[in-house]
Design a protein around this motif. Sequence first.
Motif, PDB file in Angstrom:
ATOM      1  N   ASP A   1      -1.218 -12.821  63.347  1.00 35.16           N
ATOM      2  CA  ASP A   1      -0.541 -14.097  63.111  1.00 35.16           C
ATOM      3  C   ASP A   1       0.657 -13.896  62.181  1.00 35.16           C
ATOM      4  OD1 ASP A   1      -2.317 -15.508  64.649  1.00 35.16           O
ATOM      5  OD2 ASP A   1      -3.238 -16.611  62.985  1.00 35.16           O
ATOM      6  N   ASN A   2       1.796 -14.484  62.540  1.00 36.00           N
ATOM      7  CA  ASN A   2       2.915 -14.502  61.606  1.00 36.00           C
ATOM      8  C   ASN A   2       2.755 -15.694  60.656  1.00 36.00           C
ATOM      9  OD1 ASN A   2       3.715 -16.782  63.086  1.00 36.00           O
ATOM     10  ND2 ASN A   2       5.225 -15.634  64.293  1.00 36.00           N
ATOM     11  N   ASP A   3       3.675 -15.846  59.727  1.00 31.68           N
ATOM     12  CA  ASP A   3       3.550 -16.904  58.727  1.00 31.68           C
ATOM     13  C   ASP A   3       3.546 -18.291  59.361  1.00 31.68           C
ATOM     14  OD1 ASP A   3       3.431 -15.043  56.718  1.00 31.68           O
ATOM     15  OD2 ASP A   3       5.556 -15.173  56.208  1.00 31.68           O
ATOM     16  N   GLU A   4       4.360 -18.468  60.400  1.00 28.17           N
ATOM     17  CA  GLU A   4       4.414 -19.767  61.070  1.00 28.17           C
ATOM     18  C   GLU A   4       3.075 -20.103  61.720  1.00 28.17           C
ATOM     19  OE1 GLU A   4       6.896 -22.049  64.654  1.00 28.17           O
ATOM     20  OE2 GLU A   4       7.384 -19.979  64.106  1.00 28.17           O
ATOM     21  N   LYS A   5       2.481 -19.117  62.374  1.00 22.45           N
ATOM     22  CA  LYS A   5       1.198 -19.339  63.039  1.00 22.45           C
ATOM     23  C   LYS A   5       0.103 -19.604  62.015  1.00 22.45           C
ATOM     24  CE  LYS A   5      -1.188 -19.406  66.906  1.00 22.45           C
ATOM     25  NZ  LYS A   5      -0.906 -20.358  67.989  1.00 22.45           N
ATOM     26  N   LYS A   6       0.123 -18.882  60.906  1.00 23.89           N
ATOM     27  CA  LYS A   6      -0.875 -19.106  59.860  1.00 23.89           C
ATOM     28  C   LYS A   6      -0.753 -20.519  59.295  1.00 23.89           C
ATOM     29  CE  LYS A   6      -1.521 -14.301  58.426  1.00 23.89           C
ATOM     30  NZ  LYS A   6      -1.350 -13.298  57.344  1.00 23.89           N
ATOM     31  N   SER A   7       0.479 -20.967  59.126  1.00 25.76           N
ATOM     32  CA  SER A   7       0.694 -22.323  58.621  1.00 25.76           C
ATOM     33  C   SER A   7       0.117 -23.362  59.573  1.00 25.76           C
ATOM     34  CB  SER A   7       2.193 -22.566  58.407  1.00 25.76           C
ATOM     35  OG  SER A   7       2.432 -23.894  57.989  1.00 25.76           O
ATOM     36  N   THR A   8       0.317 -23.129  60.874  1.00 23.08           N
ATOM     37  CA  THR A   8      -0.227 -24.046  61.885  1.00 23.08           C
ATOM     38  C   THR A   8      -1.748 -24.053  61.839  1.00 23.08           C
ATOM     39  OG1 THR A   8       1.685 -23.702  63.328  1.00 23.08           O
ATOM     40  CG2 THR A   8      -0.321 -24.548  64.357  1.00 23.08           C
TER      41      THR A   8
END
Length: 264
Positions: A124-131
């Motif tokens: 997961d990248n940061d955007e995916k982790k945030s989601t």
Amino acid sequence: MERKTTTVEGKVISYITAGDGKAVVLLHGFGVDSTAWSEQIEYLKDHYFIIAPDLPGIGVSELTNDVSMEGVANLIKEIIENEEVEQAAVIGHSMGGYATLAFAEKYPELLTGIGLFHSTAGADNDEKKSTRKKGIEFTQKHGANAFLETTAPKMFAETTKKENETLYNRFMGNLPEMSKEAVIDYYEAMMARTDRTDVLKNAKVPVLFIYGEQDEIIPLDKTIEQASFPSISTIHILKNSGHLGMIEEPAEANKAIEDFLSDI
């Protein structure tokens, strides 16, 4: 077709077996259970021995303490040993693909082939982790059922929603059983998983990649490069599928899997 159980950490894990021949393990993703593979099980069972588990805390399997991708890999190893299977092709859908790669990393000697169905080897990248963190917060506030009802529509292609409303409504009316704890545990496990692109690059067995052209969860343009990593790979693109090609285009998915299995 037979439904069996095994016990892990004192919890009951359910799985389907069907057919006879070379072994194939089908791992479902998040938001579905083993019944997502119904069309593939029915199609492949005449020539292969199929194992399709309900992952812990999903469907009729009880939630275990370890739903990390490595923990799921250990569970799959236990199931195939219970079935006295020496080697198997393991095909994973979405999150099931993450677990497939963990299995390939830990137990390469047990594999005849790897399949990534709407999945990726990347972390997961940061955007995916945030989601995912937002998903956890939503689940904590509103519960698992509300969360699944919110996320499930995103798994379908717009083509499917418009042209096969009966299929879409049937799926939405039969979402898998999951507890709040299971949703949160799996989201945390997916956030914590490591990048396994090296598993693809070092794979000693053939690798199948099945993509959905309309997949918004694992976008084709962001993941297709991975198909060039293994020394032996097969690519199939389902043009009218989102993230559930085994349900949206079962005939095409069946053929892609069968062709891959017959080659190995």
